[in-house]
Design a protein around this motif. Structure first.
Motif, PDB file in Angstrom:
ATOM      1  N   PHE A 212      85.220 -11.128  63.602  1.00 35.95           N
ATOM      2  CA  PHE A 212      85.831 -11.035  62.287  1.00 35.95           C
ATOM      3  C   PHE A 212      86.951 -12.062  62.117  1.00 35.95           C
ATOM      4  O   PHE A 212      87.684 -12.026  61.137  1.00 35.95           O
ATOM      5  N   GLY A 213      87.098 -12.955  63.100  1.00 33.53           N
ATOM      6  CA  GLY A 213      88.050 -14.056  62.948  1.00 33.53           C
ATOM      7  C   GLY A 213      89.487 -13.692  63.237  1.00 33.53           C
ATOM      8  O   GLY A 213      90.399 -14.262  62.653  1.00 33.53           O
ATOM      9  N   SER A 214      89.728 -12.736  64.149  1.00 27.33           N
ATOM     10  CA  SER A 214      91.102 -12.372  64.483  1.00 27.33           C
ATOM     11  C   SER A 214      91.776 -13.510  65.245  1.00 27.33           C
ATOM     12  O   SER A 214      91.134 -14.190  66.044  1.00 27.33           O
ATOM     13  N   THR A 215      93.065 -13.685  65.044  1.00 27.41           N
ATOM     14  CA  THR A 215      93.816 -14.583  65.908  1.00 27.41           C
ATOM     15  C   THR A 215      94.081 -13.863  67.221  1.00 27.41           C
ATOM     16  O   THR A 215      93.859 -12.654  67.329  1.00 27.41           O
TER      17      THR A 215
ATOM     18  N   HIS B 113      90.766   4.062  67.503  1.00 28.27           N
ATOM     19  CA  HIS B 113      92.061   4.560  67.054  1.00 28.27           C
ATOM     20  C   HIS B 113      92.226   4.454  65.544  1.00 28.27           C
ATOM     21  O   HIS B 113      93.290   4.748  65.023  1.00 28.27           O
TER      22      HIS B 113
ATOM     23  N   ALA C 215      86.686  -8.138  67.460  1.00 30.10           N
ATOM     24  CA  ALA C 215      87.890  -8.843  67.021  1.00 30.10           C
ATOM     25  C   ALA C 215      87.568 -10.317  66.758  1.00 30.10           C
ATOM     26  O   ALA C 215      87.966 -10.872  65.733  1.00 30.10           O
ATOM     27  N   ASP C 216      86.825 -10.950  67.661  1.00 29.15           N
ATOM     28  CA  ASP C 216      86.513 -12.369  67.496  1.00 29.15           C
ATOM     29  C   ASP C 216      85.578 -12.612  66.320  1.00 29.15           C
ATOM     30  O   ASP C 216      85.765 -13.536  65.545  1.00 29.15           O
TER      31      ASP C 216
ATOM     32  N   TYR D 265      88.976  -3.564  58.416  1.00 28.83           N
ATOM     33  CA  TYR D 265      89.513  -4.432  59.470  1.00 28.83           C
ATOM     34  C   TYR D 265      89.403  -5.920  59.123  1.00 28.83           C
ATOM     35  O   TYR D 265      90.367  -6.672  59.235  1.00 28.83           O
TER      36      TYR D 265
ATOM     37  N   LYS E  56      95.977  -5.344  67.298  1.00 29.05           N
ATOM     38  CA  LYS E  56      95.170  -4.427  66.492  1.00 29.05           C
ATOM     39  C   LYS E  56      94.009  -3.827  67.264  1.00 29.05           C
ATOM     40  O   LYS E  56      93.441  -2.822  66.858  1.00 29.05           O
ATOM     41  N   VAL E  57      93.608  -4.480  68.354  1.00 28.40           N
ATOM     42  CA  VAL E  57      92.445  -3.982  69.093  1.00 28.40           C
ATOM     43  C   VAL E  57      92.812  -3.610  70.534  1.00 28.40           C
ATOM     44  O   VAL E  57      92.673  -2.462  70.956  1.00 28.40           O
TER      45      VAL E  57
ATOM     46  N   ARG F 283      87.953 -19.659  62.907  1.00 32.54           N
ATOM     47  CA  ARG F 283      88.426 -18.315  62.566  1.00 32.54           C
ATOM     48  C   ARG F 283      88.302 -18.046  61.082  1.00 32.54           C
ATOM     49  O   ARG F 283      87.847 -16.982  60.660  1.00 32.54           O
TER      50      ARG F 283
ATOM     51  N   GLN G 253      96.459 -10.969  66.618  1.00 35.89           N
ATOM     52  CA  GLN G 253      95.818  -9.851  65.913  1.00 35.89           C
ATOM     53  C   GLN G 253      94.907  -9.075  66.860  1.00 35.89           C
ATOM     54  O   GLN G 253      94.880  -7.846  66.839  1.00 35.89           O
ATOM     55  N   LYS G 254      94.172  -9.821  67.673  1.00 38.64           N
ATOM     56  CA  LYS G 254      93.270  -9.183  68.624  1.00 38.64           C
ATOM     57  C   LYS G 254      94.066  -8.295  69.584  1.00 38.64           C
ATOM     58  O   LYS G 254      93.682  -7.164  69.874  1.00 38.64           O
TER      59      LYS G 254
ATOM     60  N   ARG H 130      84.722 -17.533  60.155  1.00 41.81           N
ATOM     61  CA  ARG H 130      84.248 -16.218  60.586  1.00 41.81           C
ATOM     62  C   ARG H 130      84.768 -15.117  59.665  1.00 41.81           C
ATOM     63  O   ARG H 130      84.093 -14.133  59.411  1.00 41.81           O
ATOM     64  N   ARG H 131      86.014 -15.269  59.203  1.00 42.36           N
ATOM     65  CA  ARG H 131      86.596 -14.237  58.359  1.00 42.36           C
ATOM     66  C   ARG H 131      85.869 -14.099  57.030  1.00 42.36           C
ATOM     67  O   ARG H 131      85.652 -13.006  56.544  1.00 42.36           O
TER      68      ARG H 131
ATOM     69  N   PRO I  85      96.164  -1.022  71.176  1.00 46.26           N
ATOM     70  CA  PRO I  85      95.906   0.378  70.805  1.00 46.26           C
ATOM     71  C   PRO I  85      94.888   1.059  71.713  1.00 46.26           C
ATOM     72  O   PRO I  85      95.045   2.229  72.058  1.00 46.26           O
TER      73      PRO I  85
ATOM     74  N   ILE J  14      92.505  -8.611  58.624  1.00 50.72           N
ATOM     75  CA  ILE J  14      92.627  -9.861  59.370  1.00 50.72           C
ATOM     76  C   ILE J  14      92.848 -11.033  58.423  1.00 50.72           C
ATOM     77  O   ILE J  14      93.567 -11.978  58.724  1.00 50.72           O
TER      78      ILE J  14
END
Lengths: 464, 274
Positions: free
Chosen positions: B186-189, A189, B183-184, A198, B196-197, A170, B192-193, A173-174, B200, A202
Motif C-alpha cells: 500500500f506504499g507505506s514509508t 489491532h 504495508a509495502d 489503511y 502502524k504495522v 511508493r 509508517q510501516k 503503489r499508493r 502495534p 498512508i
C-alpha cells in the motif's frame, strides 16, 4: 473445600461485572475524548516531500495499445528473477537452454522466473495459473516490486515501473495499485473500518474523508454494518471481503490478488468469485489474479496465463486453453483437473456375485442361474480373469451337445476400467441390458455396475 | 594483581572519566533532577490520598475491582509498617530507571530487528550486560557519578535493559511476513510501516519486555543501596549489617508488594493490548 469455592464465586462474578462495566465505560469515555480532540486537531496532508502524485508520475507516459486497439495497462518484458548469489551465471545458463533443475544443480541458484513477456489490457481480469513453485506469485510480486526482478522490465500505463525510485514507487503503489492477500493480511489491532482505511491513511487523507470512503468500500463488498468489528470476530469469507474492500478503498487502477480465495472453503469461495465478477463489472479494474485452481481460473479469467518452472507455457482465453492445449503440460493439467471432478466407475461398482467359472459344467451353471433367477451370468477363469458372459439358451445348447464345461458358449461382453468416467459407462449401458463388468488392466474382474447405479448418476447430472 | 584485561578496563574507565567527565556531570544533573521531581510527585500527597489515587489508576488500567483493592491494601500495609518514605524513594528509582531503559532499549531493539549486521553485535552486548554480575556495575558507576541514587539508577538501567531490547527485536521479527507485504504493497514509508504495522503487532511482546525490565529494576535497586541508593534497599542493607531480622523482613516484604503491584499493572496493559 467446596464452601471455599462457593464463597469465591460471587466475588468473581461481581468482579467480572465491574470489569465489563468499566471496560465499556472507559471505552466510551476514550471515544468521547478522541472525538473532541479530533475536532480541534486538523490533520495535514503529508503527501510526499515534493508533493508528487501518481498522476504526475504517470503523466509523461502514454499507455500503448495492442493490434486490436485495446488500451494496454501492464506490459511485462523479458522479466526474470533468479534467487541466489550469482544470478548472471544462472541467466547465462538459461540462455543456453538449460532448464530450472539443471541451473539449480549447476549454480545452486533458484530460478523464480525466466524471460516472461506478456501484455495485460486495461479492465481485463488476467489470471496467472500454475502449480505451487511455478513462479506465479513471484511474477505477481515482481509486477508491483514487492520482489525486485533480476532483469527485464514492467511497464505500467506505458511507464517503466521497474526504473522508479523508492519515493515514486511508493506513490505509485499508493494510488495506482493495491493487493489482496491469501491469508487476508488484516491488521489485528485495527477494526474493519480502520483496516479498510489503511491505504487512505498512508496517503495522508484526513480522517473524516477516509472513514467515509472506507464505509463506502465496506458497503460495496456487502459488509455494511461491520465497520466496528475486529478482524478476529469475522469468518474467513468476511475477512477476505474486508481485504477486498481495503484494496478497493484507494480506487486503484490495478488490483493484484494473490491466491485470494484459496484459503476459503469451496462454498464461500464460489460466492467470493461471483462477488469479484460483480464488482469487476461495476468498476472495471484491471485485475491480476493468481491461483492454482483451474476451475477458478476458467471461471474468472478473461485470459489465463499457464505457468511452469518460472515460464509461461500458454496464454489464452479459457476456451482456447481447453480446446487447444499448447503442450503436453497444459494438456495434462487440464485433464488432471477434469478427471478428479468426474465420477468414475469404481465408485459405483458392486462386488460381483453369481458368477460362473468356465470350468463348470452346463448343468451346474443352469442350476445356479435358476437359483438366482437370472438368464445371463459373467464367466471367469480360475485366476478370476473375466472371460465373458453365458446366457441360458447357450447353456442349453451346450447341454444338448454333451459339452463337459461351458467354455464353448461364452460370448464377449463390453467391460470398463475402474477409472472409466460414469458418463462413458452409461453410454455402454444403454446398448445392453445386463450389468457392466469392471476389470483392471490384467483383466481381473473387480466388480460390476448394475443399471440402477447408472440411473443414480444420471439423476445427479450424469457425472459431469 | 590484574591481568591486561582488568588493566584495560581500568584504563578505559579512567579515559572515559578524563575526557567525558563533563558529559557525565550533565547526565548526572539531569537524572538527579528527574529523580527528585518524580520523588517529589510521589511523596507530595499524604499516603491515604495516594492510595486512593492508586486504586483509581489501577481500576482504569486493569478494570478489576478486587485486584485494585488488593493493590490499595498492599500499599496500606507498607504505610502501616512504616516504610512509606523508603518505598517512595525505591518506587521513583524504579520508575525512572524503567523509563530511561525503555527509551534506550526500544529504539535499540528496532535497530536490531532491521538489520542482520547490527543484530549479532547488539546480541553480544546484551549478553554482556545481562550476565555481568550486577555488583560489577556499581564500581564504575561510583567513579563516574559518586555515591547516591543516580549511579544506582544507571547501574539499574544497564542491568534491566536487555529484556526490552531482546523482546522488541523478537516481537518485530515475529510480525508475519504478509503484514510487512501489506504495508509495502500500500506504499507505506518505513516510518509508517514501523508505527502502524510492526510496533502495534509487536506490542504484547514489547510490554512483556517492559514487565521484565521493571522486575529486574526492583531487584537491582536494592543492590544499588550498597552505594547509597537509599530507599527500601538502604533499610535492607542496614538490617543486614545489624542482623535485624524484623526490619529486614518488613523492608523485604515491602519490595515484594511493590513488585507484585507493578507486575499486575503492566501485565494487564499487555493483556488489554494497551
Amino acid at each position: 473445600m467446596s464452601s471455599g469455592i462457593m464463597k469465591r464465586r460471587p466475588l468473581k462474578a461481581a468482579d467480572d461485572k465491574v470489569h465489563d462495566f468499566l471496560t465499556t465505560g472507559i471505552g466510551r469515555v476514550k471515544a468521547l475524548i478522541r472525538g473532541s480532540v479530533k475536532g480541534f486537531a486538523k490533520e495535514h496532508r503529508p503527501r510526499s516531500k515534493n508533493g508528487r502524485t501518481a498522476k504526475a508520475i504517470f503523466a509523461e507516459a502514454q499507455s500503448p495499445t495492442d493490434e486490436d486497439g485495446n488500451e494496454i495497462m501492464i506490459q511485462v518484458k523479458k522479466l526474470s528473477k533468479i534467487y541466489g548469489r550469482r544470478p548472471e551465471e544462472a541467466l547465462a545458463l538459461l540462455r543456453e537452454g538449460k532448464d530450472k533443475g539443471e541451473v539449480q544443480s549447476m549454480t545452486s541458484n533458484n530460478v523464480g522466473l525466466y524471460d516472461v513477456s506478456f501484455d495485460i489490457r486495461k479492465g481485463e481480469m488476467f489470471v496467472l495459473m500454475g502449480l505451487s513453485g511455478s513462479g506465479k506469485s513471484t511474477l505477481e510480486r515482481c509486477m508491483n516490486r514487492l520482489i525486485e526482478p533480476t532483469s527485464g522490465q514492467v511497464f505500467i500505463d506505458g511507464l517503466d515501473f521497474t526504473s522508479l525510485n523508492d519515493e515514486d514507487l511508493r506513490i505509485a503503489r499508493r494510488e495506482k495499485m493495491s493487493m489482496v492477500f491469501q491469508n487476508f493480511g488484516l491488521l489485528p489491532h485495527r477494526n474493519v473500518k480502520d483496516n479498510v482505511a489503511y491505504g487512505l491513511e498512508i496517503q495522508g487523507i484526513p480522517e473524516s474523508e477516509r472513514l467515509e470512503r472506507a464505509v463506502a468500500s465496506i458497503e460495496l463488498v456487502g459488509l455494511a454494518g461491520y465497520g466496528d468489528r475486529m478482524p478476529s470476530d469475522l469468518s474467513g469469507g468476511m475477512k477476505q471481503r474486508v481485504g477486498l474492500a481495503r484494496a478497493l478503498a484507494t480506487d486503484p487502477d490495478i488490483l493484484f490478488m494473490d491466491e485470494a480465495f484459496s484459503a476459503l472453503d469451496p462454498l464461500i469461495r464460489g460466492d467470493m468469485q461471483d462477488e469479484l465478477i460483480r464488482i469487476q463489472s461495476e468498476l472495471g479494474k484491471t485485475v491480476i489474479f493468481v491461483t492454482h485452481d483451474l476451475d477458478e481460473a476458467l471461471k474468472l479469467g478473461d485470459r489465463i496465463a499457464l505457468m511452469k518452472d518460472g515460464r509461461i507455457v500458454q496464454i489464452g482465453t479459457a476456451e482456447e486453453i481447453l480446446q487447444n492445449p499448447a503442450d503436453e503440460y497444459v494438456d495434462r493439467f487440464v485433464k488432471e483437473v477434469d478427471r478428479s471432478k468426474i465420477l468414475t466407475a469404481n465408485l459405483f461398482m458392486r462386488k460381483p456375485k453369481n458368477i460362473l467359472y468356465e470350468t463348470q459344467g452346463p448343468r451346474t451353471a443352469l442350476r445356479m442361474m435358476d437359483n438366482c433367477d437370472r438368464d445371463d451370468m459373467l464367466v471367469i477363469d480360475g485366476e478370476k480373469r473375466l472371460i465373458g458372459m453365458a446366457r441360458s439358451d447357450g447353456i442349453l445348447r451346450a447341454m444338448n451337445a454333451g459339452d463337459r464345461d461351458i467354455s464353448g458358449i461364452v460370448s464377449d461382453v463390453p467391460s470398463v476400467r475402474p477409472d472409466t468416467p460414469m458418463s462413458e459407462v452409461v453410454q455402454i449401458m444403454v446398448t445392453t441390458d445386463f450389468p457392466i463388468p469392471v476389470a483392471d488392466d490384467d483383466g481381473i474382474l473387480l466388480g460390476m455396475i448394475s443399471p440402477s447405479a447408472a440411473a443414480e448418476t444420471l439423476r445427479n447430472g450424469g457425472g459431469e | 594483581m590484574a591481568s591486561p584485561v582488568g588493566i584495560f578496563a581500568e584504563e578505559l574507565v579512567d579515559v572515559i572519566q578524563y575526557y567525558l567527565g563533563w558529559l557525565l556531570t550533565i547526565f548526572k544533573d539531569v537524572l538527579d533532577l528527574i529523580l527528585e521531581s518524580v520523588g517529589g510527585i510521589l511523596t507530595f500527597p499524604d499516603p491515604v490520598p495516594f492510595i486512593f489515587a492508586l486504586i483509581l489508576i489501577s481500576l482504569l488500567i486493569t478494570k478489576r475491582l478486587v485486584l485494585s483493592l488488593l493493590i490499595g491494601a498492599a500499599f496500606y500495609i507498607i504505610e502501616w509498617m512504616g516504610y512509606w518514605d523508603s518505598a517512595m524513594v525505591t518506587l521513583s528509582m524504579v520508575l525512572v530507571a524503567t523509563l530511561v531503559a525503555v527509551l534506550i532499549a526500544v529504539p535499540l531493539g528496532i535497530r536490531a530487528s532491521s538489520g542482520e549486521k547490527a543484530n549479532p553485535v547488539i546480541k553480544a552486548l546484551m549478553d554482556f550486560m545481562q550476565t555481568m554480575p550486577a555488583f560489577v556495575y556499581l564500581i564504575p558507576a561510583v567513579i563516574f557519578f559518586g555515591l547516591g541514587a543516580v549511579p544506582g539508577v544507571i547501574a539499574t538501567v544497564i542491568f534491566a535493559m536487555p529484556p526490552v531490547v531482546r523482546l522488541t527485536n523478537l516481537g518485530i521479527r515475529q510480525v508475519p511476513p504478509e503484514m510487512n507485504e501489506v504495508a509495502d504493497a500500500f506504499g507505506s514509508t518505513g516510518w509508517q510501516k514501523l508505527t502502524k504495522v510492526q510496533l502495534p503487532i509487536a506490542l504484547p511482546s514489547i510490554m512483556a519486555g517492559v514487565n521484565q525490565c521493571i522486575m529486574l529494576s526492583l531487584s537491582m535497586v536494592v543492590i544499588a543501596a550498597m552505594i547509597g541508593g537509599g530507599g527500601l534497599g538502604g533499610d535492607i542493607v542496614n538490617a543486614l549489617s545489624t542482623i535485624d531480622v524484623a526490619v529486614g523482613f518488613e523492608a523485604g516484604l515491602a519490595v515484594v508488594l511493590i513488585a507484585m503491584t507493578l507486575d499486575r499493572l503492566t501485565q494487564s496493559f499487555r493483556e488489554n493490548g494497551a
